[in-house]
Design an enzyme around this catalytic site. Sequence first.
Site, PDB file in Angstrom:
ATOM      1  CE1 TYR A   1      -3.640   2.572   0.576  1.00 46.44           C
ATOM      2  CE2 TYR A   1      -2.260   3.360   2.377  1.00 46.44           C
ATOM      3  CZ  TYR A   1      -3.340   3.532   1.531  1.00 46.44           C
ATOM      4  OH  TYR A   1      -4.105   4.671   1.612  1.00 46.44           O
TER       5      TYR A   1
ATOM      6  CE  LYS B   1      -3.847   5.755  -1.738  1.00 44.11           C
ATOM      7  NZ  LYS B   1      -4.834   6.541  -2.498  1.00 44.11           N
TER       8      LYS B   1
END
Length: 245
Positions: free
Chosen positions: A163, A167
Amino acid sequence: MKKALITGANKGVGFETAQQLLKNGYYVFIGSRNLDNGESAVQQLNKAGYTNVEAIQLDVTDQLSITQARKEIGSRTDTLDVLINNAGINGGLPQAALEASAENFHKVMDTNLYGVIRVTQAFIDLLNKSDEPRIVNVSSSGCSLTLHCDPTWKYYDHKGAVYTASKAAMNMYTINLAYELRETAFKVNAVCPGFVATDFNGHRGTGTVLEAGVRISKYAMIDKDGPSGKFISEEHNPQTGETPW
């Protein structure tokens, strides 16, 4: 009336952000991968007294879906004032750098990075027609390279490799996008909603969707003197919001 498109807005942070913009007089397109879920969200907003809202089927991983969404929104308006790239996935487990598969990295990147790129490029022509175009890419302070190198940071040990990589890459895209649009009226920022209790994190967050919606909508509505090309986390920096990349 200004018009906004929010991806992944049928629930959680996206839904609350839509509600905040509606409160401020915006017309909102609820982007939802599943149209039935989007329609259900619209019904909830209608019951709350908001009528300037409609659902649009939009899967950020599917170029045909994005193209059709652009066609549908373009048939309703010549101008889009706000794009909020909110749709995202966390990637599940494992998130360890030596255990997570390359396939899982690719899957998460397909939504969290490539999805932002696809949607932004598809709607940039409508945004260009706005007098005050705004793009907000929903990020996380948990994806700051600088903070993750600081052992004193409270989330230092939360190293979700999949993740955070997605990002962090999206943040770099935000920097480049803001740079390319620096001589225009655009304001482009990456904004962290905070560690919010939603389905996204199994409701383990300590913040509320209301706080998150207020934070994101604030940067969707900034005036000409507002920041651009910044990484904002008001949870990390309550004074100015500006957060290290």
